[in-house]
Write an enzyme that holds these catalytic residues in place. Sequence first.
Site, mmCIF file in Angstrom:
data_model
loop_
_atom_site.group_PDB
_atom_site.id
_atom_site.type_symbol
_atom_site.label_atom_id
_atom_site.label_comp_id
_atom_site.label_asym_id
_atom_site.label_seq_id
_atom_site.Cartn_x
_atom_site.Cartn_y
_atom_site.Cartn_z
ATOM 1 N N TYR A 26 -2.457 6.318 1.791
ATOM 2 C CA TYR A 26 -3.445 6.599 0.582
ATOM 3 C C TYR A 26 -3.183 5.990 -0.813
ATOM 4 O O TYR A 26 -4.283 6.273 -1.538
ATOM 5 C CB TYR A 26 -3.816 7.941 0.722
ATOM 6 C CG TYR A 26 -4.197 8.487 1.917
ATOM 7 C CD1 TYR A 26 -5.479 8.069 2.463
ATOM 8 C CD2 TYR A 26 -3.542 9.581 2.642
ATOM 9 C CE1 TYR A 26 -5.727 8.284 4.019
ATOM 10 C CE2 TYR A 26 -4.086 10.050 4.086
ATOM 11 C CZ TYR A 26 -5.030 9.491 4.490
ATOM 12 O OH TYR A 26 -5.448 9.837 5.687
ATOM 13 N N HIS A 103 -12.656 3.626 4.148
ATOM 14 C CA HIS A 103 -11.713 4.552 4.374
ATOM 15 C C HIS A 103 -10.393 3.864 3.827
ATOM 16 O O HIS A 103 -10.247 2.458 3.752
ATOM 17 C CB HIS A 103 -11.028 4.670 5.840
ATOM 18 C CG HIS A 103 -12.355 4.958 6.744
ATOM 19 N ND1 HIS A 103 -12.560 6.313 6.640
ATOM 20 C CD2 HIS A 103 -13.124 4.597 7.464
ATOM 21 C CE1 HIS A 103 -13.342 6.523 7.439
ATOM 22 N NE2 HIS A 103 -13.883 5.555 7.855
HETATM 23 C C1 DQA Z 1 -9.524 8.517 5.252
HETATM 24 C C2 DQA Z 1 -8.989 8.453 6.929
HETATM 25 C C3 DQA Z 1 -9.280 9.533 7.641
HETATM 26 O O1 DQA Z 1 -8.680 9.520 9.216
HETATM 27 C C4 DQA Z 1 -8.614 10.847 6.930
HETATM 28 O O2 DQA Z 1 -9.008 12.035 7.955
HETATM 29 C C5 DQA Z 1 -8.837 10.992 5.545
HETATM 30 C C6 DQA Z 1 -8.840 9.642 4.769
HETATM 31 C C7 DQA Z 1 -9.073 7.292 4.597
HETATM 32 O O3 DQA Z 1 -9.679 7.194 3.593
HETATM 33 O O4 DQA Z 1 -8.369 6.306 4.964
HETATM 34 O O5 DQA Z 1 -8.912 12.143 5.187
HETATM 35 O O6 DQA Z 1 -10.837 8.461 5.428
#
Ligand code: DQA
Length: 148
Positions: A26, A103
Amino acid sequence: MSDAKLIEVMHGVNLDQLGRRDVTQYGALTLPELEARISEMGDELGLRTSFFQTNHEGEFVEHLHGLEGRADGVVLNPGAWTHYSYAIRDALEFAGVPAVELHISDVDAREDFRRRSVIRELCIGRVAGRGAAGYGEALALLREELGR
Ligand code: DQA
Protein backbone atom coordinates in the site's frame (compact mmCIF):
# COMPACT_ATOMS: atom_id res chain seq x y z
CA MET A 1 -12.23 26.52 -12.10
CA SER A 2 -15.74 26.94 -10.74
CA ASP A 3 -17.25 24.95 -13.60
CA ALA A 4 -14.69 22.16 -13.08
CA LYS A 5 -16.25 18.75 -12.59
CA LEU A 6 -16.27 17.44 -9.03
CA ILE A 7 -15.04 13.92 -8.38
CA GLU A 8 -15.72 12.28 -5.05
CA VAL A 9 -12.97 9.94 -3.88
CA MET A 10 -14.33 7.34 -1.44
CA HIS A 11 -12.14 5.21 0.78
CA GLY A 12 -13.59 2.26 2.65
CA VAL A 13 -12.69 0.06 5.50
CA ASN A 14 -9.12 0.17 6.92
CA LEU A 15 -7.93 2.77 4.45
CA ASP A 16 -7.70 5.32 7.27
CA GLN A 17 -4.82 3.13 8.49
CA LEU A 18 -2.59 3.67 5.44
CA GLY A 19 0.96 4.27 6.64
CA ARG A 20 0.52 1.52 9.26
CA ARG A 21 -0.52 -1.16 6.77
CA ASP A 22 1.86 -3.30 4.70
CA VAL A 23 3.97 -0.71 2.88
CA THR A 24 4.97 -3.25 0.22
CA GLN A 25 1.30 -3.45 -0.83
CA TYR A 26 0.00 0.00 0.00
CA GLY A 27 3.00 2.34 0.09
CA ALA A 28 4.06 4.58 2.94
CA LEU A 29 1.68 7.51 2.49
CA THR A 30 -0.90 8.15 5.18
CA LEU A 31 -4.46 8.78 4.03
CA PRO A 32 -4.17 12.59 4.46
CA GLU A 33 -0.92 12.52 2.45
CA LEU A 34 -2.52 10.37 -0.24
CA GLU A 35 -5.53 12.67 -0.43
CA ALA A 36 -3.25 15.70 -0.83
CA ARG A 37 -1.58 13.94 -3.76
CA ILE A 38 -4.92 13.04 -5.32
CA SER A 39 -6.05 16.64 -4.97
CA GLU A 40 -2.91 17.80 -6.83
CA MET A 41 -3.48 15.22 -9.57
CA GLY A 42 -7.06 16.46 -9.86
CA ASP A 43 -5.85 20.07 -10.18
CA GLU A 44 -3.53 19.05 -13.00
CA LEU A 45 -6.48 17.47 -14.81
CA GLY A 46 -8.75 20.46 -14.20
CA LEU A 47 -10.96 18.47 -11.81
CA ARG A 48 -12.11 19.31 -8.31
CA THR A 49 -11.87 16.50 -5.78
CA SER A 50 -13.53 15.82 -2.45
CA PHE A 51 -12.93 12.95 -0.07
CA PHE A 52 -14.76 10.53 2.21
CA GLN A 53 -13.56 7.63 4.35
CA THR A 54 -15.42 5.37 6.74
CA ASN A 55 -14.96 2.01 8.41
CA HIS A 56 -18.75 1.54 8.54
CA GLU A 57 -20.42 -0.16 5.60
CA GLY A 58 -23.78 1.58 6.13
CA GLU A 59 -22.11 4.99 6.11
CA PHE A 60 -20.37 4.11 2.85
CA VAL A 61 -23.74 3.06 1.38
CA GLU A 62 -25.45 6.26 2.59
CA HIS A 63 -22.68 8.37 1.12
CA LEU A 64 -23.29 6.70 -2.24
CA HIS A 65 -27.00 7.52 -1.85
CA GLY A 66 -26.17 11.21 -1.58
CA LEU A 67 -23.76 11.53 -4.50
CA GLU A 68 -26.17 12.23 -7.35
CA GLY A 69 -26.48 15.94 -7.93
CA ARG A 70 -23.54 16.69 -5.65
CA ALA A 71 -20.64 15.07 -7.56
CA ASP A 72 -20.08 14.36 -11.25
CA GLY A 73 -18.24 11.08 -10.76
CA VAL A 74 -16.76 8.83 -8.10
CA VAL A 75 -13.49 6.97 -7.60
CA LEU A 76 -14.11 4.27 -5.06
CA ASN A 77 -11.75 2.05 -3.17
CA PRO A 78 -14.03 0.10 -0.85
CA GLY A 79 -11.12 -1.95 0.57
CA ALA A 80 -12.17 -5.47 1.56
CA TRP A 81 -15.87 -4.64 0.95
CA THR A 82 -15.02 -4.75 -2.77
CA HIS A 83 -14.87 -8.52 -2.57
CA TYR A 84 -18.23 -9.25 -0.95
CA SER A 85 -20.49 -6.28 -0.20
CA TYR A 86 -23.70 -6.61 -2.19
CA ALA A 87 -25.06 -3.68 -0.19
CA ILE A 88 -22.39 -1.41 -1.70
CA ARG A 89 -22.96 -2.97 -5.10
CA ASP A 90 -26.69 -2.31 -4.91
CA ALA A 91 -26.14 1.31 -3.84
CA LEU A 92 -23.64 1.89 -6.64
CA GLU A 93 -26.14 0.55 -9.15
CA PHE A 94 -28.39 3.61 -8.68
CA ALA A 95 -25.76 6.14 -7.55
CA GLY A 96 -26.35 8.01 -10.79
CA VAL A 97 -22.73 9.00 -11.42
CA PRO A 98 -19.97 7.20 -13.33
CA ALA A 99 -17.63 5.22 -11.09
CA VAL A 100 -14.07 3.92 -11.31
CA GLU A 101 -12.95 1.06 -9.05
CA LEU A 102 -9.53 1.66 -7.54
CA HIS A 103 -7.09 -0.53 -5.64
CA ILE A 104 -3.69 0.65 -4.51
CA SER A 105 -2.31 -2.88 -4.57
CA ASP A 106 -2.37 -5.39 -7.41
CA VAL A 107 -5.39 -7.34 -6.17
CA ASP A 108 -5.20 -9.84 -9.04
CA ALA A 109 -1.70 -10.91 -7.96
CA ARG A 110 -2.58 -11.50 -4.29
CA GLU A 111 -4.85 -13.93 -2.44
CA ASP A 112 -7.68 -15.55 -4.44
CA PHE A 113 -10.40 -13.75 -2.49
CA ARG A 114 -9.07 -10.37 -3.67
CA ARG A 115 -9.61 -11.28 -7.33
CA ARG A 116 -13.34 -11.11 -6.90
CA SER A 117 -15.03 -7.73 -7.19
CA VAL A 118 -18.77 -7.40 -6.78
CA ILE A 119 -18.70 -3.81 -8.13
CA ARG A 120 -16.52 -4.27 -11.19
CA GLU A 121 -19.25 -4.56 -13.82
CA LEU A 122 -20.93 -1.38 -12.56
CA CYS A 123 -17.80 0.72 -13.09
CA ILE A 124 -16.63 2.42 -16.27
CA GLY A 125 -13.07 1.37 -15.43
CA ARG A 126 -10.76 -0.21 -12.93
CA VAL A 127 -7.25 0.71 -11.81
CA ALA A 128 -5.25 -1.63 -9.57
CA GLY A 129 -1.64 -2.04 -8.53
CA ARG A 130 -0.51 1.44 -9.51
CA GLY A 131 -0.14 2.87 -5.99
CA ALA A 132 -0.97 6.55 -5.49
CA ALA A 133 -0.47 7.26 -9.19
CA GLY A 134 -3.45 5.02 -9.91
CA TYR A 135 -5.78 7.69 -8.55
CA GLY A 136 -4.55 10.05 -11.27
CA GLU A 137 -5.34 7.38 -13.86
CA ALA A 138 -8.80 6.89 -12.38
CA LEU A 139 -9.46 10.64 -12.45
CA ALA A 140 -8.31 10.78 -16.08
CA LEU A 141 -10.76 7.97 -16.97
CA LEU A 142 -13.60 9.93 -15.41
CA ARG A 143 -12.55 13.15 -17.14
CA GLU A 144 -12.71 11.32 -20.46
CA GLU A 145 -16.10 9.84 -19.58
CA LEU A 146 -17.42 13.27 -18.61
CA GLY A 147 -16.24 14.69 -21.92
CA ARG A 148 -13.46 17.05 -20.80
C1 DQA B 1 -7.39 -2.60 -1.44
C2 DQA B 1 -7.28 -4.10 -1.71
C3 DQA B 1 -8.24 -4.88 -0.84
O1 DQA B 1 -8.15 -6.27 -1.13
C4 DQA B 1 -7.93 -4.66 0.61
O2 DQA B 1 -8.86 -5.35 1.42
C5 DQA B 1 -7.82 -3.23 0.99
C6 DQA B 1 -7.23 -2.28 0.04
C7 DQA B 1 -6.31 -1.81 -2.19
O3 DQA B 1 -6.42 -0.58 -2.24
O4 DQA B 1 -5.35 -2.39 -2.71
O5 DQA B 1 -8.15 -2.84 2.10
O6 DQA B 1 -8.65 -2.15 -1.88
